[in-house]
Design a protein around this motif. Structure first.
Motif, PDB file in Angstrom:
ATOM      1  N   GLN A  56       6.073  -3.423  -9.073  1.00 39.89           N
ATOM      2  CA  GLN A  56       6.101  -4.703  -8.356  1.00 39.89           C
ATOM      3  C   GLN A  56       7.483  -4.936  -7.736  1.00 39.89           C
ATOM      4  OE1 GLN A  56       4.933  -7.252 -11.624  1.00 39.89           O
ATOM      5  NE2 GLN A  56       2.781  -7.257 -11.005  1.00 39.89           N
ATOM      6  N   GLU A  57       8.530  -4.631  -8.504  1.00 35.80           N
ATOM      7  CA  GLU A  57       9.893  -4.780  -7.958  1.00 35.80           C
ATOM      8  C   GLU A  57      10.099  -3.905  -6.731  1.00 35.80           C
ATOM      9  OE1 GLU A  57      12.553  -5.629 -12.004  1.00 35.80           O
ATOM     10  OE2 GLU A  57      12.708  -3.701 -10.992  1.00 35.80           O
ATOM     11  N   LEU A  58       9.605  -2.667  -6.820  1.00 35.90           N
ATOM     12  CA  LEU A  58       9.789  -1.744  -5.698  1.00 35.90           C
ATOM     13  C   LEU A  58       9.019  -2.214  -4.468  1.00 35.90           C
ATOM     14  CD1 LEU A  58       9.689   1.619  -7.679  1.00 35.90           C
ATOM     15  CD2 LEU A  58      11.643   0.728  -6.379  1.00 35.90           C
ATOM     16  N   GLN A  59       7.800  -2.727  -4.681  1.00 36.15           N
ATOM     17  CA  GLN A  59       7.048  -3.237  -3.537  1.00 36.15           C
ATOM     18  C   GLN A  59       7.823  -4.377  -2.871  1.00 36.15           C
ATOM     19  OE1 GLN A  59       3.266  -2.537  -2.283  1.00 36.15           O
ATOM     20  NE2 GLN A  59       4.871  -2.963  -0.795  1.00 36.15           N
ATOM     21  N   HIS A  60       8.368  -5.254  -3.685  1.00 38.57           N
ATOM     22  CA  HIS A  60       9.152  -6.367  -3.139  1.00 38.57           C
ATOM     23  C   HIS A  60      10.353  -5.850  -2.360  1.00 38.57           C
ATOM     24  CE1 HIS A  60      12.189  -9.639  -3.356  1.00 38.57           C
ATOM     25  NE2 HIS A  60      11.142 -10.387  -3.087  1.00 38.57           N
ATOM     26  N   ALA A  61      11.011  -4.836  -2.919  1.00 44.09           N
ATOM     27  CA  ALA A  61      12.261  -4.349  -2.326  1.00 44.09           C
ATOM     28  C   ALA A  61      12.050  -3.663  -0.982  1.00 44.09           C
ATOM     29  CB  ALA A  61      12.948  -3.381  -3.297  1.00 44.09           C
ATOM     30  N   ILE A  62      10.851  -3.118  -0.750  1.00 42.15           N
ATOM     31  CA  ILE A  62      10.666  -2.393   0.521  1.00 42.15           C
ATOM     32  C   ILE A  62      10.012  -3.264   1.597  1.00 42.15           C
ATOM     33  CG2 ILE A  62      10.573  -0.145  -0.625  1.00 42.15           C
ATOM     34  CD1 ILE A  62       7.557  -0.097  -0.181  1.00 42.15           C
ATOM     35  N   MET A  63       9.675  -4.500   1.263  1.00 39.79           N
ATOM     36  CA  MET A  63       9.055  -5.365   2.265  1.00 39.79           C
ATOM     37  C   MET A  63      10.090  -5.756   3.328  1.00 39.79           C
ATOM     38  SD  MET A  63       5.950  -5.583   1.183  1.00 39.79           S
ATOM     39  CE  MET A  63       5.226  -6.848   2.212  1.00 39.79           C
ATOM     40  N   GLY A  64       9.631  -5.855   4.581  1.00 38.86           N
ATOM     41  CA  GLY A  64      10.478  -6.442   5.617  1.00 38.86           C
ATOM     42  C   GLY A  64      11.335  -5.467   6.388  1.00 38.86           C
ATOM     43  N   TYR A  65      11.412  -4.221   5.966  1.00 34.97           N
ATOM     44  CA  TYR A  65      12.223  -3.250   6.713  1.00 34.97           C
ATOM     45  C   TYR A  65      11.384  -2.501   7.737  1.00 34.97           C
ATOM     46  CZ  TYR A  65      16.043  -3.952   3.419  1.00 34.97           C
ATOM     47  OH  TYR A  65      17.051  -4.508   2.690  1.00 34.97           O
ATOM     48  N   LEU A  66      10.190  -2.107   7.289  1.00 33.93           N
ATOM     49  CA  LEU A  66       9.284  -1.341   8.162  1.00 33.93           C
ATOM     50  C   LEU A  66       8.368  -2.304   8.887  1.00 33.93           C
ATOM     51  CD1 LEU A  66       8.622   0.967   5.228  1.00 33.93           C
ATOM     52  CD2 LEU A  66       9.109   1.982   7.452  1.00 33.93           C
ATOM     53  N   PRO A  67       7.749  -1.848   9.999  1.00 36.91           N
ATOM     54  CA  PRO A  67       6.694  -2.682  10.582  1.00 36.91           C
ATOM     55  C   PRO A  67       5.635  -2.950   9.497  1.00 36.91           C
ATOM     56  CG  PRO A  67       7.082  -0.713  11.923  1.00 36.91           C
ATOM     57  CD  PRO A  67       7.893  -0.549  10.678  1.00 36.91           C
ATOM     58  N   GLY A  68       4.995  -4.097   9.584  1.00 41.36           N
ATOM     59  CA  GLY A  68       4.001  -4.435   8.560  1.00 41.36           C
ATOM     60  C   GLY A  68       2.927  -3.380   8.427  1.00 41.36           C
ATOM     61  N   ALA A  94       3.148  -0.336   8.764  1.00 40.19           N
ATOM     62  CA  ALA A  94       3.654   0.929   8.221  1.00 40.19           C
ATOM     63  C   ALA A  94       4.385   0.719   6.890  1.00 40.19           C
ATOM     64  CB  ALA A  94       4.584   1.590   9.229  1.00 40.19           C
ATOM     65  N   THR A  95       4.222  -0.458   6.307  1.00 40.83           N
ATOM     66  CA  THR A  95       4.827  -0.694   4.998  1.00 40.83           C
ATOM     67  C   THR A  95       3.842  -0.211   3.940  1.00 40.83           C
ATOM     68  OG1 THR A  95       5.967  -2.635   5.857  1.00 40.83           O
ATOM     69  CG2 THR A  95       5.777  -2.450   3.454  1.00 40.83           C
ATOM     70  N   PRO A  96       4.192   0.840   3.196  1.00 35.48           N
ATOM     71  CA  PRO A  96       3.191   1.357   2.260  1.00 35.48           C
ATOM     72  C   PRO A  96       2.882   0.349   1.160  1.00 35.48           C
ATOM     73  CG  PRO A  96       5.311   2.444   1.906  1.00 35.48           C
ATOM     74  CD  PRO A  96       5.463   1.583   3.121  1.00 35.48           C
ATOM     75  N   ARG A  97       1.611   0.303   0.778  1.00 38.66           N
ATOM     76  CA  ARG A  97       1.217  -0.548  -0.341  1.00 38.66           C
ATOM     77  C   ARG A  97       1.311   0.260  -1.618  1.00 38.66           C
ATOM     78  NH1 ARG A  97      -4.412  -2.332   2.114  1.00 38.66           N
ATOM     79  NH2 ARG A  97      -3.628  -3.394   3.942  1.00 38.66           N
ATOM     80  N   ILE A  98       1.951  -0.312  -2.603  1.00 37.20           N
ATOM     81  CA  ILE A  98       1.993   0.361  -3.899  1.00 37.20           C
ATOM     82  C   ILE A  98       0.764  -0.099  -4.668  1.00 37.20           C
ATOM     83  CG2 ILE A  98       3.335   0.807  -5.974  1.00 37.20           C
ATOM     84  CD1 ILE A  98       5.852   0.215  -4.432  1.00 37.20           C
ATOM     85  N   VAL A  99      -0.037   0.864  -5.090  1.00 36.42           N
ATOM     86  CA  VAL A  99      -1.308   0.525  -5.724  1.00 36.42           C
ATOM     87  C   VAL A  99      -1.436   1.186  -7.092  1.00 36.42           C
ATOM     88  CG1 VAL A  99      -2.602   0.087  -3.605  1.00 36.42           C
ATOM     89  CG2 VAL A  99      -2.480   2.412  -4.493  1.00 36.42           C
ATOM     90  N   CYS A 100      -2.197   0.499  -7.918  1.00 39.37           N
ATOM     91  CA  CYS A 100      -2.504   0.998  -9.251  1.00 39.37           C
ATOM     92  C   CYS A 100      -3.987   1.360  -9.235  1.00 39.37           C
ATOM     93  CB  CYS A 100      -2.222  -0.124 -10.259  1.00 39.37           C
ATOM     94  SG  CYS A 100      -2.551   0.352 -11.943  1.00 39.37           S
ATOM     95  N   ASP A 101      -4.309   2.580  -9.606  1.00 35.63           N
ATOM     96  CA  ASP A 101      -5.719   2.984  -9.649  1.00 35.63           C
ATOM     97  C   ASP A 101      -6.195   2.687 -11.071  1.00 35.63           C
ATOM     98  OD1 ASP A 101      -8.089   4.005  -8.725  1.00 35.63           O
ATOM     99  OD2 ASP A 101      -7.148   5.762  -7.807  1.00 35.63           O
ATOM    100  N   VAL A 102      -6.834   1.557 -11.236  1.00 30.43           N
ATOM    101  CA  VAL A 102      -7.187   1.086 -12.575  1.00 30.43           C
ATOM    102  C   VAL A 102      -8.503   1.738 -13.001  1.00 30.43           C
ATOM    103  CG1 VAL A 102      -7.660  -0.949 -13.994  1.00 30.43           C
ATOM    104  CG2 VAL A 102      -6.070  -1.115 -12.058  1.00 30.43           C
ATOM    105  N   PRO A 103      -8.517   2.397 -14.175  1.00 26.08           N
ATOM    106  CA  PRO A 103      -9.749   3.055 -14.609  1.00 26.08           C
ATOM    107  C   PRO A 103     -10.943   2.097 -14.587  1.00 26.08           C
ATOM    108  CG  PRO A 103      -7.936   3.672 -16.043  1.00 26.08           C
ATOM    109  CD  PRO A 103      -7.409   2.611 -15.123  1.00 26.08           C
ATOM    110  N   TYR A 104     -12.026   2.556 -14.054  1.00 26.59           N
ATOM    111  CA  TYR A 104     -13.299   1.818 -13.898  1.00 26.59           C
ATOM    112  C   TYR A 104     -13.237   0.739 -12.820  1.00 26.59           C
ATOM    113  CZ  TYR A 104     -14.823   4.063 -18.208  1.00 26.59           C
ATOM    114  OH  TYR A 104     -15.148   4.982 -19.166  1.00 26.59           O
ATOM    115  N   VAL A 105     -12.060   0.470 -12.248  1.00 24.76           N
ATOM    116  CA  VAL A 105     -11.945  -0.589 -11.247  1.00 24.76           C
ATOM    117  C   VAL A 105     -11.763   0.015  -9.862  1.00 24.76           C
ATOM    118  CG1 VAL A 105     -10.591  -2.564 -10.461  1.00 24.76           C
ATOM    119  CG2 VAL A 105     -11.029  -2.235 -12.900  1.00 24.76           C
ATOM    120  N   GLY A 106     -10.687   0.822  -9.725  1.00 27.89           N
ATOM    121  CA  GLY A 106     -10.331   1.375  -8.420  1.00 27.89           C
ATOM    122  C   GLY A 106      -8.962   0.851  -8.026  1.00 27.89           C
TER     123      GLY A 106
END
Ligand code: SF4
Length: 456
Positions: free
Chosen positions: A365-377, A379-391
């Motif tokens: 979560q900290e890293l996602q916050h830290a990379i916001m606002g530098y790249l075009p929206g 092209a800002t990668p989303r950091i995702v959690c692949d939660v078992p049984y959820v996706g």
């Protein structure tokens, strides 16, 4: 001007953008490749024939640049812990820092492609809830190798090999040959029969509009077979999105630059355009240094062939790319120098032996916050959690988070085949776990207590 500025000057930005030209390190610096010509280097056949598959071959390439102690460390990992066999393309090995043994140990690409025993944690090498096939993909196979997890999308695992093997591979259950620590599962049906069964399922399931064609790595499928499969996918009216998954675009760009492959991609892209289908290529780059001029040339070649987009799905790994600067350097290099769209960064999945690579959710979560606002929206990668049984869930989406025990709770908004008969599936909470060594002492003690109870 503020008082602070008059005394100290303006505060610096946390990250300073600057374009960095891509570099193809000189492979002739490595003793084993001193006489390798550019023509050989740019040949896919030469690259495949000279992949490093064992310690002896690694020593032949690196000579005495690296101390013996490293190879002993690697041997301990290969014989005791590794969940993936060793397979490194010359292209990837060449991007590692081989200047000293210490630099090689610290190299981010080395850390996930050539893991050594001393990298791994000794307190909790695996999380107690880690499992093979941690995403339960095989449980959701509609037919062998076709995972139907989301309502409108499927993952087609066409094969179980890659031209390179990543130590943290989430499909360690199935991909690659067995290691002393892991006997791999195997597809049972013949490849041609499996592929036909996948196409048949998609023809009779028009609610699926999006197919990730993966493996393994599609670069390991002989081109005529891959083209035939995608060509037939394009004949199915309900399929509107096709994405080909290949880490080899970075690890073996020479494959995607071959005349046969480029001509075939042009044919597929032309048919996709005629039918209004979005054909894209997804790759897997974790560090900026992996992007060389040859990788950029291969990515541009795909765009010139007419694919809609080339996107990157990296994996967030401790010691590899877990800083804002590493992620922003990677994203800008992808976007500016190779026209590859930064798309996702996955948290490392909960497979056995991955604790030294995994990060706690709060850090993601900290890293996602830290990379916001530098790249075009876009092209800002989303950091995702692949939660078992959820996706996939964005890392800021947990319903609840127990930081003491490192357990995050997630909900879902669709059913898979596994919950078809479960009226409460959408009210349930599904758990994801932080690495135990990152918890406060009481949290770590709670897990030790659980482990003690489990063996009683
Ligand atoms: S390229 Fe993908 S499938 Fe192959 S080993 Fe790496 S992570 Fe696994």
């Amino acid at each position: 001007m503020t008082i602070a500025e008059t005394v100290t000057g303006p505060a610096p930005q946390p990250y300073t953008y600057r374009r960095r030209p891509l570099i193809e390190p000189d492979w002739q610096r490595l003793p084993g490749w001193r006489h390798v010509t550019r023509q050989e280097w740019e040949s896919a056949q030469w690259q495949r024939a000279h992949c490093v598959k064992n310690i002896r071959q690694l020593q032949q390439v690196l000579g005495d640049l690296i101390d013996e102690s490293f190879y002993a460390d690697l041997h301990r990992d290969q014989t005791g812990h590794a969940t993936m066999p060793m397979l490194v393309t010359p292209q990837m090995l060449n991007t590692m820092d081989t200047s000293t043994t210490e630099a090689f140990y610290a190299d981010p690409v080395r850390r996930y492609m050539l893991p050594v025993a001393s990298d791994r944690r000794t307190d909790w090498p695996s999380h107690p809830c880690a499992t093979r096939d941690s995403l339960h993909e095989a449980d959701m196979w509609a037919v062998e190798g076709l995972t139907h997890r989301y309502p409108t999308k499927v993952l087609a695992e066409l094969l179980s090999t890659c031209p390179q093997y990543c130590g943290h591979c989430t499909r360690m259950d199935l991909v690659g040959t067995s290691t002393p620590a892991v006997a791999k599962h195997r597809f049972t049906a013949r490849p041609a029969d499996r592929h036909e069964a996948m196409l048949e399922y998609l023809r009779r399931t028009p609610t699926v509009r999006d197919v990730v064609v993966s493996g393994g790595d599609v670069a390991n499928l002989p081109w005529p077979r891959l083209e035939a499969f995608v060509d037939r996918l394009l004949d199915i009216d309900s399929i509107r999105d096709i994405r080909l998954a290949t880490k080899a675009l970075m690890a073996l760009p020479q494959h995607w630059l071959q005349d046969e492959v480029r001509a075939g991609m042009e044919r597929l892209a032309a048919k996709a355009r005629r039918r209004g289908v979005a054909l894209a290529v997804h790759t897997h780059v974790n560090t900026a240094r992996s992007l060389t001029p040859l990788v950029a040339r291969a990515a541009r070649g795909l765009l010139e062939a007419g694919v809609r987009d080339v996107r990157n799905q990296g994996v967030l790994l401790h010691g590899v790319n877990d800083s804002p600067a590493a992620l922003l350097d990677l994203s800008f290099a992808l976007l500016d120098e190779a026209q590859i769209m930064p798309y996702y960064l996955y948290m490392c999945d909960m497979i056995p032996g991955s604790e030294h690579w995994r990060l706690p959710l709060w850090r993601a979560q900290e890293l996602q916050h830290a990379i916001m606002g530098y790249l075009p929206g876009f092209a800002t990668p989303r950091i995702v959690c692949d939660v078992p049984y959820v996706g996939k869930r964005w890392v800021h989406q947990p319903a609840d988070y127990d930081r003491l025990r490192g357990i995050s709770y997630w909900t879902k908004n669709y059913r898979t085949t596994l919950e078809a008969d479960d009226p409460h599936a959408l009210e349930r909470r599904y758990e994801y776990y932080d690495p135990i060594h990152t918890l406060p002492p009481e949290g770590q003690e709670w897990w030790r207590e659980q482990a003690r109870r489990a063996v009683m």
